[in-house]
Design an enzyme around this catalytic site. Structure first.
Site, PDB file in Angstrom:
ATOM      1  N   LEU A 170      43.783  92.947  52.074  1.00 23.00           N
ATOM      2  CA  LEU A 170      43.631  93.752  50.860  1.00 23.00           C
ATOM      3  C   LEU A 170      43.002  92.894  49.769  1.00 23.00           C
ATOM      4  O   LEU A 170      43.297  91.687  49.676  1.00 23.00           O
ATOM      5  CB  LEU A 170      45.000  94.280  50.418  1.00 23.00           C
ATOM      6  CG  LEU A 170      45.639  95.251  51.418  1.00 23.00           C
ATOM      7  CD1 LEU A 170      47.136  95.407  51.166  1.00 23.00           C
ATOM      8  CD2 LEU A 170      44.952  96.612  51.377  1.00 23.00           C
TER       9      LEU A 170
ATOM     10  N   ASN B 289      58.623  97.656  63.132  1.00 25.60           N
ATOM     11  CA  ASN B 289      59.271  97.383  61.833  1.00 25.60           C
ATOM     12  C   ASN B 289      59.368  98.646  60.997  1.00 25.60           C
ATOM     13  O   ASN B 289      60.360  98.865  60.304  1.00 25.60           O
ATOM     14  CB  ASN B 289      58.503  96.288  61.082  1.00 25.60           C
ATOM     15  CG  ASN B 289      58.911  94.910  61.555  1.00 25.60           C
ATOM     16  OD1 ASN B 289      60.035  94.478  61.287  1.00 25.60           O
ATOM     17  ND2 ASN B 289      58.038  94.244  62.285  1.00 25.60           N
TER      18      ASN B 289
ATOM     19  N   ASN C 267      55.838  92.479  52.427  1.00 25.46           N
ATOM     20  CA  ASN C 267      55.259  92.299  53.762  1.00 25.46           C
ATOM     21  C   ASN C 267      56.253  91.552  54.631  1.00 25.46           C
ATOM     22  O   ASN C 267      57.080  90.793  54.124  1.00 25.46           O
ATOM     23  CB  ASN C 267      53.959  91.479  53.643  1.00 25.46           C
ATOM     24  CG  ASN C 267      53.305  91.222  54.989  1.00 25.46           C
ATOM     25  OD1 ASN C 267      53.165  92.139  55.807  1.00 25.46           O
ATOM     26  ND2 ASN C 267      52.912  89.989  55.241  1.00 25.46           N
TER      27      ASN C 267
ATOM     28  N   MET D  82      47.077  95.496  59.459  1.00 23.55           N
ATOM     29  CA  MET D  82      46.169  94.412  59.803  1.00 23.55           C
ATOM     30  C   MET D  82      44.845  94.434  59.030  1.00 23.55           C
ATOM     31  O   MET D  82      43.808  94.049  59.554  1.00 23.55           O
ATOM     32  CB  MET D  82      45.872  94.434  61.320  1.00 23.55           C
ATOM     33  CG  MET D  82      47.112  94.293  62.178  1.00 23.55           C
ATOM     34  SD  MET D  82      48.060  92.799  61.842  1.00 23.55           S
ATOM     35  CE  MET D  82      47.044  91.588  62.661  1.00 23.55           C
TER      36      MET D  82
ATOM     37  N   HIS E 162      56.360  88.861  57.856  1.00 23.47           N
ATOM     38  CA  HIS E 162      55.507  87.929  58.602  1.00 23.47           C
ATOM     39  C   HIS E 162      56.363  87.176  59.631  1.00 23.47           C
ATOM     40  O   HIS E 162      57.473  86.739  59.308  1.00 23.47           O
ATOM     41  CB  HIS E 162      54.863  86.932  57.626  1.00 23.47           C
ATOM     42  CG  HIS E 162      53.998  85.935  58.321  1.00 23.47           C
ATOM     43  ND1 HIS E 162      52.738  86.255  58.795  1.00 23.47           N
ATOM     44  CD2 HIS E 162      54.210  84.636  58.661  1.00 23.47           C
ATOM     45  CE1 HIS E 162      52.216  85.191  59.385  1.00 23.47           C
ATOM     46  NE2 HIS E 162      53.089  84.198  59.314  1.00 23.47           N
TER      47      HIS E 162
ATOM     48  N   GLY F 147      54.367  99.656  65.224  1.00 23.52           N
ATOM     49  CA  GLY F 147      55.249 100.183  64.191  1.00 23.52           C
ATOM     50  C   GLY F 147      56.734 100.001  64.421  1.00 23.52           C
ATOM     51  O   GLY F 147      57.538 100.791  63.930  1.00 23.52           O
TER      52      GLY F 147
HETATM   53  C1  GRF Z   1      55.295  91.968  63.316  1.00 21.40           C
HETATM   54  O1  GRF Z   1      55.496  90.811  64.069  1.00 21.40           O
HETATM   55  C2  GRF Z   1      55.164  91.633  61.859  1.00 21.40           C
HETATM   56  O2  GRF Z   1      55.930  90.529  61.489  1.00 21.40           O
HETATM   57  C3  GRF Z   1      53.701  91.328  61.727  1.00 21.40           C
HETATM   58  O3  GRF Z   1      53.057  92.224  62.589  1.00 21.40           O
HETATM   59  C4  GRF Z   1      53.952  92.627  63.614  1.00 21.40           C
HETATM   60  C5  GRF Z   1      54.029  94.111  63.558  1.00 21.40           C
HETATM   61  O4  GRF Z   1      54.828  94.637  64.581  1.00 21.40           O
HETATM   62  N1  GRF Z   1      53.276  91.431  60.358  1.00 21.40           N
HETATM   63  P1  GRF Z   1      55.285  96.153  64.516  1.00 21.40           P
HETATM   64  O5  GRF Z   1      54.006  96.983  64.446  1.00 21.40           O
HETATM   65  O6  GRF Z   1      56.139  96.338  63.316  1.00 21.40           O
HETATM   66  O7  GRF Z   1      56.021  96.397  65.800  1.00 21.40           O
END
Ligand code: GRF
Length: 228
Positions: free
Chosen positions: A106, A27, A120, A103, A122, A25
Site C-alpha cells: 500500500l 486469519n 497487520n 499481498m 506477520h 484467509g
Molecule cells: C499469514 O501467515 C500471515 O501472517 C501473513 O500471510 C499469511 C496469511 O495466511 N501475513 P491466511 O490467508 O490468513 O491463512
C-alpha cells in the site's frame, strides 16, 4: 423491559472492521469466529480481496459477510486501485482495517490515511525477519524461537508499533511446513486478541510504540530448557 431472547448481549458499540485478504484467509476466519462471540467488541462490516479467486472469500460468504473484490489488475496504477479501495471502505463504515494475508503493498499516502487504524499480522517476531519466506529463513538462521506479530501498519513494509506477539520454539526436526503450522496456530490466537485490545481502546500509540493496558507475563521461555 427488553426481551433477552430478542436482544443478544452484544457489546453496545462494536468497532466496525474491514478485513483485507488475498488468499486462503485463515486469519480472517479466526477474526470471523472471534466476532461471532456475543461480547466481542468488534464486527466485520466487509471482507475485501484484491484477487477474485481468493479462497477466503467463500468462507466469508458462508459466514454471511459482505464481500467485495477489488481486482488490482483492473487498475492502471496503485493510486487508482487504492482510490477504489478507499471509496469502498468509506461506504462500508469501517473504522479499522485488518490486513490478513493481503499481498499488495500500500502506498504511504493510503497508509497515512489509516494511521493507527490499520493493523497487520506477520509470521515472525518483528522486527526480525521482515518480508517473505520467514519460516525458511528462521530455519537457516538457526534461531531457537520463532513467532508472529500483530502491529499497526506504517509505510515501510512490516514496520510499525507492535501490539501482540506469540513465540514458538523451533524444534530440531522442523521443516518450513511444520514450523509454519506451529506459528499459524498462534497467529489465530493473537490476531483476535490484538483486535479485542484495539477495539476496547486499550492500545495507545506513543513515540512509535504501542502501549497496552494489560499485564505482561513475568516468566522467561528457554529453548532448550534448563533441564535439557
Ligand atoms: C499469514 O501467515 C500471515 O501472517 C501473513 O500471510 C499469511 C496469511 O495466511 N501475513 P491466511 O490467508 O490468513 O491463512
Amino acid at each position: 423491559m427488553s426481551d433477552p431472547t430478542k436482544a443478544p448481549n452484544r457489546a453496545p458499540t462494536r468497532l466496525k472492521v474491514a478485513v483485507l485478504i488475498s488468499g486462503r484467509g485463515s486469519n480472517m476466519e479466526a477474526l470471523i469466529d472471534a466476532c461471532a462471540q456475543r461480547d466481542f467488541p468488534a464486527e466485520i462490516v466487509t471482507v475485501v480481496s484484491n484477487r477474485p479467486d481468493a479462497k477466503g472469500l467463500d468462507r466469508a460468504r458462508e459466514a454471511g459477510l459482505s464481500t467485495q473484490v477489488i481486482n488490482h489488475k483492473n487498475f492502471t496504477d496503485r493510486k487508482s486501485f487504492e482510490g477504489a479501495l478507499q471509496a469502498h471502505l468509506e461506504a462500508s463504515g469501517a473504522r479499522l482495517i485488518c490486513l490478513a494475508g493481503f499481498m499488495r503493498l500500500l502506498t504511504g499516502q493510503f497508509v497515512e490515511k489509516w494511521r493507527d487504524r490499520m493493523i497487520n499480522i506477520h509470521p515472525s517476531l518483528l522486527p526480525a525477519f521482515k518480508g517473505l519466506h520467514t519460516h525458511e529463513r528462521v530455519l537457516e538462521a538457526g534461531t531457537r524461537f520463532h513467532g508472529c506479530t500483530v502491529h499497526f501498519v506504517r509505510p515501510e513494509m512490516d514496520d510499525g508499533p507492535i501490539i501482540a506477539q506469540a513465540c514458538v520454539p523451533v524444534m530440531p526436526k522442523d521443516d518450513p511446513d511444520s514450523l509454519g503450522a506451529r506459528v499459524l496456530a498462534q497467529e489465530h490466537r493473537i490476531y483476535p486478541l490484538a483486535l479485542r485490545l484495539v477495539a476496547e481502546g486499550r492500545v495507545t500509540v506513543r513515540s512509535g510504540r504501542a502501549l497496552i493496558d494489560s499485564h505482561p507475563p513475568d516468566t522467561a521461555l528457554l529453548n532448550p530448557p534448563i533441564s535439557a
